[in-house]
Design a protein around this motif. Structure first.
Motif, PDB file in Angstrom:
ATOM      1  N   PRO A   1       0.829  -1.207   0.000  1.00 21.22           N
ATOM      2  CA  PRO A   1       0.000   0.000   0.000  1.00 21.22           C
ATOM      3  C   PRO A   1       0.860   1.252   0.000  1.00 21.22           C
ATOM      4  O   PRO A   1       1.907   1.307   0.635  1.00 21.22           O
ATOM      5  CB  PRO A   1      -0.802  -0.132   1.304  1.00 21.22           C
ATOM      6  N   SER A   2       0.425   2.244  -0.719  1.00 18.93           N
ATOM      7  CA  SER A   2       1.165   3.499  -0.750  1.00 18.93           C
ATOM      8  C   SER A   2       1.115   4.158   0.618  1.00 18.93           C
ATOM      9  O   SER A   2       0.269   3.847   1.458  1.00 18.93           O
ATOM     10  CB  SER A   2       0.560   4.440  -1.793  1.00 18.93           C
ATOM     11  N   ARG A   3       2.029   5.094   0.831  1.00 13.94           N
ATOM     12  CA  ARG A   3       2.038   5.798   2.109  1.00 13.94           C
ATOM     13  C   ARG A   3       0.745   6.569   2.317  1.00 13.94           C
ATOM     14  O   ARG A   3       0.211   6.625   3.428  1.00 13.94           O
ATOM     15  CB  ARG A   3       3.241   6.754   2.163  1.00 13.94           C
ATOM     16  N   THR A   4       0.254   7.157   1.251  1.00 19.16           N
ATOM     17  CA  THR A   4      -1.000   7.908   1.371  1.00 19.16           C
ATOM     18  C   THR A   4      -2.143   6.997   1.775  1.00 19.16           C
ATOM     19  O   THR A   4      -2.952   7.335   2.648  1.00 19.16           O
ATOM     20  CB  THR A   4      -1.345   8.599   0.036  1.00 19.16           C
ATOM     21  N   GLN A   5      -2.240   5.808   1.150  1.00 19.81           N
ATOM     22  CA  GLN A   5      -3.305   4.873   1.478  1.00 19.81           C
ATOM     23  C   GLN A   5      -3.186   4.397   2.921  1.00 19.81           C
ATOM     24  O   GLN A   5      -4.196   4.274   3.633  1.00 19.81           O
ATOM     25  CB  GLN A   5      -3.267   3.679   0.528  1.00 19.81           C
ATOM     26  N   TYR A   6      -1.965   4.140   3.355  1.00 19.75           N
ATOM     27  CA  TYR A   6      -1.747   3.701   4.736  1.00 19.75           C
ATOM     28  C   TYR A   6      -2.207   4.777   5.715  1.00 19.75           C
ATOM     29  O   TYR A   6      -2.927   4.503   6.684  1.00 19.75           O
ATOM     30  CB  TYR A   6      -0.272   3.384   4.962  1.00 19.75           C
ATOM     31  N   VAL A   7      -1.795   6.009   5.471  1.00 19.50           N
ATOM     32  CA  VAL A   7      -2.173   7.114   6.349  1.00 19.50           C
ATOM     33  C   VAL A   7      -3.685   7.319   6.338  1.00 19.50           C
ATOM     34  O   VAL A   7      -4.307   7.501   7.386  1.00 19.50           O
ATOM     35  CB  VAL A   7      -1.454   8.415   5.928  1.00 19.50           C
ATOM     36  N   LEU A   8      -4.282   7.251   5.152  1.00 14.58           N
ATOM     37  CA  LEU A   8      -5.728   7.432   5.021  1.00 14.58           C
ATOM     38  C   LEU A   8      -6.486   6.393   5.843  1.00 14.58           C
ATOM     39  O   LEU A   8      -7.390   6.722   6.616  1.00 14.58           O
ATOM     40  CB  LEU A   8      -6.113   7.334   3.551  1.00 14.58           C
TER      41      LEU A   8
END
Length: 229
Positions: A9-16
């Motif tokens: 998962p991308s960092r953005t997806q993880y943070v989201l």
């Protein structure tokens, strides 16, 4: 055969997903400020993925972006609950009715109900509850109807999280879920739809008694009117 690696998962997806999880389990409360630098430090990322995640969450209605106040978790009030639950009351029972009539598999709903019963914390139980409802409406045979309900899914979960924090009612709702699923598995489309409508309506009436809702199923209301004509 060479196996295909699972995408990371991308960092953005993880943070989201992590911010969403914290909101929907009550770790981040309505009105709480979401500061990019603080979140970036917590997640070990730069501010960019945090900023993108917050923009996405604003689009789903979980957070509010203000020029003056910055980003905050969306407040939950009677007006918000009415808007979200009006949509659910109109669409979700109909979607379940269609799923039952087309004899769609409800195995995912049964599994979600089991996970909710076996959950050891609020986060697990909340997630299982969301998956149970989604498993009832998703196989309705109309992808657009499923997507429309998906669009209010997170906001409905936020309303539920606030309501459960004030008045935990897991056991009552679990009993109602079993009744709904039993009716659906028995092929009683109308009965399952009525039980689901009553379940959603009773929950929101308890949580937000000051809000006004159309809580009578449309089909029953129309039938009653026809009888009075």
């Amino acid at each position: 055969m060479t196996s295909v690696p699972t995408p990371i998962p991308s960092r953005t997806q993880y943070v989201l997903e992590e911010i969403k999880r914290r909101i929907l389990t009550g770790r981040l409360t309505p009105g709480q400020a979401l500061v990019e630098t603080d979140l970036a430090a917590q997640f070990g990322v730069s501010k960019t993925p945090v900023r993108e995640a917050l923009k996405t969450l604003a689009g789903t209605g979980l957070v509010v972006m203000s020029q003056y106040k910055g980003v905050t978790v969306r407040m939950v009030d009677a007006d918000m609950a009415r808007e979200v639950y009006d949509v659910r009351l109109l669409l979700e029972p109909e979607a379940l009715k269609r799923a039952v009539r087309r004899r769609a598999s409800l195995d995912d709903a049964r599994e979600a109900l089991t996970r909710a019963d076996e959950a050891t914390d609020t986060a697990e139980r909340s997630l299982a509850n969301r998956e149970f409802h989604r498993a009832l409406y998703l196989p309705c045979g109309n992808p657009l109807l499923g997507r429309m309900l998906d669009e209010v899914r997170d906001q409905a979960a936020l309303v539920s999280a606030v309501a459960w924090a004030a008045d935990p009612s897991w056991e009552r709702e679990a009993d109602e879920h079993r009744v709904i699923l039993d009716l659906a598995l028995a092929g009683d489309a109308d009965g399952a739809a009525r039980a689901l409508h009553a379940h959603i309506a009773s929950f929101v009436r308890r949580a937000f008694p000051e809000a006004e809702f159309e809580t009578e199923p449309a089909a029953e209301r129309d039938s009653r009117k026809d009888g009075q004509a």
